[in-house]
Design a protein around this motif. Structure first.
Motif, mmCIF file in Angstrom:
data_model
loop_
_atom_site.group_PDB
_atom_site.id
_atom_site.type_symbol
_atom_site.label_atom_id
_atom_site.label_comp_id
_atom_site.label_asym_id
_atom_site.label_seq_id
_atom_site.Cartn_x
_atom_site.Cartn_y
_atom_site.Cartn_z
ATOM 1 N N ARG A 286 0.849 -1.186 0.000
ATOM 2 C CA ARG A 286 0.000 0.000 0.000
ATOM 3 C C ARG A 286 0.889 1.241 0.000
ATOM 4 O O ARG A 286 2.056 1.168 0.338
ATOM 5 N N ASP A 287 0.274 2.379 -0.339
ATOM 6 C CA ASP A 287 1.033 3.631 -0.266
ATOM 7 C C ASP A 287 1.288 3.974 1.192
ATOM 8 O O ASP A 287 0.351 4.060 1.977
ATOM 9 N N LEU A 288 2.544 4.169 1.549
ATOM 10 C CA LEU A 288 2.882 4.393 2.957
ATOM 11 C C LEU A 288 3.243 5.847 3.236
ATOM 12 O O LEU A 288 3.562 6.199 4.348
ATOM 13 N N TYR A 289 3.205 6.681 2.184
ATOM 14 C CA TYR A 289 3.646 8.066 2.342
ATOM 15 C C TYR A 289 2.439 9.004 2.255
ATOM 16 O O TYR A 289 1.390 8.623 1.743
ATOM 17 N N THR A 290 2.636 10.232 2.758
ATOM 18 C CA THR A 290 1.592 11.249 2.621
ATOM 19 C C THR A 290 1.847 12.028 1.325
ATOM 20 O O THR A 290 2.943 11.954 0.759
ATOM 21 N N ALA A 291 0.844 12.781 0.896
ATOM 22 C CA ALA A 291 0.989 13.585 -0.329
ATOM 23 C C ALA A 291 2.158 14.564 -0.180
ATOM 24 O O ALA A 291 2.930 14.779 -1.109
ATOM 25 N N GLU A 292 2.310 15.130 1.029
ATOM 26 C CA GLU A 292 3.415 16.102 1.252
ATOM 27 C C GLU A 292 4.767 15.400 1.115
ATOM 28 O O GLU A 292 5.702 15.945 0.540
ATOM 29 N N GLU A 293 4.853 14.188 1.686
ATOM 30 C CA GLU A 293 6.134 13.465 1.622
ATOM 31 C C GLU A 293 6.502 13.148 0.166
ATOM 32 O O GLU A 293 7.660 13.236 -0.229
ATOM 33 N N TRP A 294 5.486 12.799 -0.618
ATOM 34 C CA TRP A 294 5.718 12.482 -2.030
ATOM 35 C C TRP A 294 6.226 13.724 -2.775
ATOM 36 O O TRP A 294 7.216 13.668 -3.497
ATOM 37 N N ASP A 295 5.540 14.860 -2.559
ATOM 38 C CA ASP A 295 5.927 16.097 -3.253
ATOM 39 C C ASP A 295 7.329 16.528 -2.838
ATOM 40 O O ASP A 295 8.121 16.988 -3.644
ATOM 41 N N ARG A 296 7.607 16.365 -1.552
ATOM 42 C CA ARG A 296 8.911 16.754 -1.037
ATOM 43 C C ARG A 296 9.998 15.888 -1.689
ATOM 44 O O ARG A 296 11.019 16.393 -2.153
ATOM 45 N N ALA A 297 9.749 14.593 -1.733
ATOM 46 C CA ALA A 297 10.729 13.674 -2.332
ATOM 47 C C ALA A 297 10.950 14.010 -3.809
ATOM 48 O O ALA A 297 12.084 13.976 -4.303
ATOM 49 N N ALA A 298 9.872 14.351 -4.510
ATOM 50 C CA ALA A 298 9.973 14.656 -5.942
ATOM 51 C C ALA A 298 10.903 15.842 -6.175
ATOM 52 O O ALA A 298 11.594 15.929 -7.187
ATOM 53 N N GLY A 299 10.940 16.777 -5.200
ATOM 54 C CA GLY A 299 11.762 17.975 -5.355
ATOM 55 C C GLY A 299 13.194 17.799 -4.864
ATOM 56 O O GLY A 299 14.000 18.717 -4.947
ATOM 57 N N MET A 300 13.525 16.620 -4.323
ATOM 58 C CA MET A 300 14.868 16.412 -3.763
ATOM 59 C C MET A 300 15.792 15.743 -4.776
ATOM 60 O O MET A 300 15.341 15.030 -5.663
ATOM 61 N N THR A 301 17.098 15.976 -4.619
ATOM 62 C CA THR A 301 18.063 15.227 -5.426
ATOM 63 C C THR A 301 18.206 13.838 -4.799
ATOM 64 O O THR A 301 17.805 13.633 -3.644
ATOM 65 N N LEU A 302 18.813 12.920 -5.554
ATOM 66 C CA LEU A 302 19.022 11.580 -5.006
ATOM 67 C C LEU A 302 19.946 11.621 -3.789
ATOM 68 O O LEU A 302 19.758 10.859 -2.854
ATOM 69 N N ASP A 303 20.911 12.531 -3.806
ATOM 70 C CA ASP A 303 21.794 12.679 -2.640
ATOM 71 C C ASP A 303 20.993 13.080 -1.409
ATOM 72 O O ASP A 303 21.206 12.560 -0.314
ATOM 73 N N GLN A 304 20.074 14.023 -1.622
ATOM 74 C CA GLN A 304 19.249 14.460 -0.487
ATOM 75 C C GLN A 304 18.335 13.334 -0.007
ATOM 76 O O GLN A 304 18.133 13.161 1.197
#
Ligand SMILES: [Fe+2]
Ligand SMILES: [Fe+2]
Length: 318
Positions: A286-304
């Motif tokens: 199942r999806d274990l993340y929140t919408a905010e966590e997803w958006d935040r991850a999308a904006g991060m580099t792989l290093d971050q």
């Protein structure tokens, strides 16, 4: 990174093994010694995956980095064996790696040659997040032993280098550069396709009991709320928030399975199948993340994202 890898090498005897031992109840002793016995083998699986990446990379610095990782994983395996001995205080029984692990092992080693570097890396990301963020830390808390704490601190230091490079490789495998590299390779012959499919079938047939015995069952025991396990799966899902990563075949495959699992109409038929293929009970599909966590991850580099996964390991609430 290579300098860090060389500088970060350590020996088992750097740890003071004479510190007083934590005493566990008999049943826990049986379980913990078994977990460490299995963990030694898993560390060697990780070593085999790094060795495969070392063999294939054409970047000489990366090859040296991977060689240090192979050494790290062998050291972790020996540390796990020594911890198993340490906790085997009452000699309640003889210990050997779980039968499901032994069935999985030759199939896993056979499939390595057929895996693309990209898929090998996807497996190692999953393994390190599960072992690192989830299982090791939970066992360490559970046994609460001074030597175990010291060993885990050193292992964690190695693993933070591994995770940083794993994520760096995820980045590389979702780059146009890798696409060009793939395009240059000769197509596989039908015979190669067939033997790869056969090797994969062997892995899929034995993966689920292995994962249940070696990750899920121990995790349920040492982390009954399964909070850390969900955290590790969430980290894997969040990698899919990066468009370049999401476009790759392995992510698409995982997403399709999760879709079939979640949709009411297909759940009954495909839910169990999805569990079988991914090798984990459906809770983690199942999806274990929140919408905010997803958006935040999308904006991060792989290093971050790697730093973020590691921060969860060190700072997450117990
Ligand atoms: Fe390790
Ligand atoms: Fe590792």
């Amino acid at each position: 990174m290579l300098a860090r890898c060389i500088e970060g090498q350590w020996r088992l005897d750097d740890v003071d093994w004479s510190q007083p031992k934590a005493t566990l109840p008999a049943q826990s002793e049986r379980e913990i010694v078994q977990y460490f016995t299995d963990m030694a083998q898993i560390e060697r699986f990780a070593g085999a995956l790094f060795e495969e990446q070392r063999r294939r990379t054409r970047d000489p610095v990366l090859a040296k980095i991977f060689a240090t990782f192979v050494a790290d994983e062998e050291r972790h395996a020996r540390a796990a064996e020594r911890l198993a001995e340490r906790f085997d205080q009452r000699q309640l029984r003889a210990y050997a790696p779980s039968p499901s692990l032994l069935r999985f092992k030759p199939r896993f080693l056979r499939v390595l040659a057929h895996l693309s570097e990209e898929i090998a890396n996807a497996y190692i990301v999953a393994g390190e997040l599960l072992l690192d963020i989830a299982l090791l830390r939970s066992i360490d808390d559970y046994v609460d032993d001074p030597v175990c704490h010291d060993v885990m601190k050193l292992i964690n230091r190695d693993e933070s280098r591994h995770v940083a490079v794993d994520y760096h490789m995820v980045d590389y495998y979702s780059s146009p550069e890798w696409q060009r590299e793939l395009a240059k390779r000769p197509a596989r012959s039908p015979r190669e396709h067939a033997s790869a499919a056969l090797a994969f079938a062997g892995v899929l047939a034995t993966a689920r009991p292995f994962i249940v015995d070696v990750f899920i069952e121990p995790m349920t025991r040492v982390d009954p709320t399964r909070r850390r396990m969900r955290e590790a799966f969430k980290r894997m899902q969040l990698l899919g928030a990066k468009p370049g990563v999401a476009a790759r075949p392995f992510s698409r495959f995982l997403r399709a399975l999760r879709f079939l699992y979640r949709t009411r109409a297909t759940h009954a038929v495909f839910g169990r199948l999805a569990e079988r293929i991914v090798g984990v009970p459906g809770e983690y599909l199942r999806d274990l993340y929140t919408a905010e966590e997803w958006d935040r991850a999308a904006g991060m580099t792989l290093d971050q994202l790697a730093d973020d996964a590691l921060a969860a390991k060190y700072d997450g609430p117990a």
